[in-house]
Motif scaffolding. Structure first.
Motif, PDB file in Angstrom:
ATOM      1  N   ILE A  63     149.351 -13.272  97.966  1.00  0.00           N
ATOM      2  CA  ILE A  63     148.680 -13.017  96.715  1.00  0.00           C
ATOM      3  C   ILE A  63     149.377 -13.418  95.621  1.00  0.00           C
ATOM      4  N   ASP A  64     148.961 -14.607  94.890  1.00  0.00           N
ATOM      5  CA  ASP A  64     149.621 -15.099  93.790  1.00  0.00           C
ATOM      6  C   ASP A  64     148.534 -15.283  92.464  1.00  0.00           C
ATOM      7  N   ASP A  65     149.282 -14.835  91.460  1.00  0.00           N
ATOM      8  CA  ASP A  65     148.198 -14.923  90.005  1.00  0.00           C
ATOM      9  C   ASP A  65     148.196 -16.357  89.692  1.00  0.00           C
ATOM     10  N   GLU A  66     147.018 -16.997  89.582  1.00  0.00           N
ATOM     11  CA  GLU A  66     146.943 -18.255  88.916  1.00  0.00           C
ATOM     12  C   GLU A  66     146.091 -18.188  87.727  1.00  0.00           C
ATOM     13  N   GLY A  67     146.568 -17.928  86.730  1.00  0.00           N
ATOM     14  CA  GLY A  67     145.723 -17.542  85.398  1.00  0.00           C
ATOM     15  C   GLY A  67     144.713 -16.290  85.715  1.00  0.00           C
ATOM     16  N   ALA A  68     143.404 -16.237  85.471  1.00  0.00           N
ATOM     17  CA  ALA A  68     142.687 -14.981  85.508  1.00  0.00           C
ATOM     18  C   ALA A  68     142.403 -14.944  86.983  1.00  0.00           C
TER      19      ALA A  68
ATOM     20  N   GLN B 131     143.338 -15.845  91.453  1.00  0.00           N
ATOM     21  CA  GLN B 131     144.303 -15.754  92.431  1.00  0.00           C
ATOM     22  C   GLN B 131     144.383 -16.680  93.347  1.00  0.00           C
ATOM     23  N   ARG B 132     145.483 -17.037  93.864  1.00  0.00           N
ATOM     24  CA  ARG B 132     145.596 -17.835  95.118  1.00  0.00           C
ATOM     25  C   ARG B 132     145.906 -16.798  96.201  1.00  0.00           C
ATOM     26  N   TRP B 133     145.249 -16.874  97.221  1.00  0.00           N
ATOM     27  CA  TRP B 133     145.422 -16.060  98.529  1.00  0.00           C
ATOM     28  C   TRP B 133     145.734 -17.020  99.621  1.00  0.00           C
ATOM     29  N   ARG B 134     146.632 -16.535 100.546  1.00  0.00           N
ATOM     30  CA  ARG B 134     146.933 -17.351 101.872  1.00  0.00           C
ATOM     31  C   ARG B 134     146.820 -16.350 102.906  1.00  0.00           C
ATOM     32  N   PHE B 135     146.324 -16.819 104.061  1.00  0.00           N
ATOM     33  CA  PHE B 135     145.872 -15.990 105.142  1.00  0.00           C
ATOM     34  C   PHE B 135     146.581 -16.822 106.456  1.00  0.00           C
ATOM     35  N   ARG B 136     146.939 -15.722 107.238  1.00  0.00           N
ATOM     36  CA  ARG B 136     147.569 -16.148 108.617  1.00  0.00           C
ATOM     37  C   ARG B 136     146.454 -16.220 109.638  1.00  0.00           C
TER      38      ARG B 136
ATOM     39  N   VAL C 228     142.862 -20.130  99.669  1.00  0.00           N
ATOM     40  CA  VAL C 228     141.848 -19.922  99.086  1.00  0.00           C
ATOM     41  C   VAL C 228     142.135 -19.636  97.473  1.00  0.00           C
ATOM     42  N   THR C 229     141.187 -19.757  96.535  1.00  0.00           N
ATOM     43  CA  THR C 229     141.522 -19.330  95.246  1.00  0.00           C
ATOM     44  C   THR C 229     140.260 -18.332  95.210  1.00  0.00           C
ATOM     45  N   LEU C 230     140.667 -17.055  94.402  1.00  0.00           N
ATOM     46  CA  LEU C 230     139.621 -16.117  94.356  1.00  0.00           C
ATOM     47  C   LEU C 230     139.368 -15.984  92.647  1.00  0.00           C
ATOM     48  N   ILE C 231     138.144 -16.466  92.313  1.00  0.00           N
ATOM     49  CA  ILE C 231     137.948 -15.924  90.794  1.00  0.00           C
ATOM     50  C   ILE C 231     137.833 -14.417  90.557  1.00  0.00           C
ATOM     51  N   PRO C 232     138.071 -14.211  89.037  1.00  0.00           N
ATOM     52  CA  PRO C 232     137.635 -12.694  88.836  1.00  0.00           C
ATOM     53  C   PRO C 232     136.512 -12.098  89.368  1.00  0.00           C
ATOM     54  N   HIS C 233     135.316 -12.872  89.268  1.00  0.00           N
ATOM     55  CA  HIS C 233     133.978 -12.147  89.657  1.00  0.00           C
ATOM     56  C   HIS C 233     134.188 -11.690  91.009  1.00  0.00           C
ATOM     57  N   THR C 234     134.498 -12.642  92.142  1.00  0.00           N
ATOM     58  CA  THR C 234     134.851 -12.491  93.223  1.00  0.00           C
ATOM     59  C   THR C 234     135.651 -11.215  93.672  1.00  0.00           C
TER      60      THR C 234
END
Length: 201
Positions: free
Chosen positions: A112-117, A119-124, A158-164
């Protein structure tokens, strides 16, 4: 059928094991049960479950051994938060993508990495599912419709926006957590139509 647009976050209210299966009571949270009847379907963390009883703001579902083996639901403790979505009606907007609620496998949060507001998430994921995941395609993770940003042989991102993050259980997730994965239905149908054996990758 579902859309992958989460309507509320509920919680596991109780667990009762019986005859090789499990009965869960699920607290509905902000999900309106006023139009829910016995026999209706509700997706819980991406798993299509049938309503077998309703008591106030709680509803009950029976999980078979098959569901317990293929999803994360059997490992959820009382109090665990879960994404909820009622079944799609023909008049509803399709805001996400077509989701069946039939989980294909269990994935794991890798990073889980922050990308501005956001987050970039990676899943195995299991290698057998990777062939169905494509960049800019759709994926359902714990019942949430997401757009794939990167796809590999054993992982996707995937990228998760603050709303999600605010309206789903992702805000409380951590690296190492297990998640339910459902690949895009269209990818499976395309494979079938092409006559490609599922184990030919």
């Amino acid at each position: 059928m579902f859309t992958g647009i989460i309507q509320a976050v509920g919680s596991i209210a109780s667990r009762e094991e019986h005859s090789g299966g499990l009965r869960l009571a699920i607290g509905a949270g902000a999900l309106d049960l006023g139009d829910v009847a016995i026999g209706d379907s509700i997706a819980v963390a991406g798993v299509c479950l049938t309503v077998v009883a309703i008591e106030g703001t709680r509803w009950f579902a029976d999980l078979s051994a098959e569901t317990l083996a293929r999803t994360t639901l059997g490992g959820l403790a009382v109090g665990a938060r879960v994404n909820l979505e009622k079944a799609l009606r023909l008049a509803d907007r399709l805001g996400g993508h077509l989701v069946s609620g039939h989980v294909d496998g269990i994935g794991t949060v890798l990073a889980i990495d922050d990308e501005g507001a956001s987050q970039r998430w990676r899943f195995r994921i299991p290698r057998a599912l990777a062939r169905y995941i494509a960049v800019k395609g759709s994926i359902c993770v714990d019942g949430t419709s997401l757009t794939v940003n990167e796809a590999g042989e054993e992982a996707f991102g995937v990228t998760l926006i603050p709303h999600t993050l605010a309206v789903t259980t992702f805000g409380a997730r951590a690296v190492g957590d297990a998640v339910n994965i459902e690949v895009d239905l269209m990818a499976r149908y395309a494979e079938r139509l092409a006559g490609v054996p599922p184990d030919a990758a």
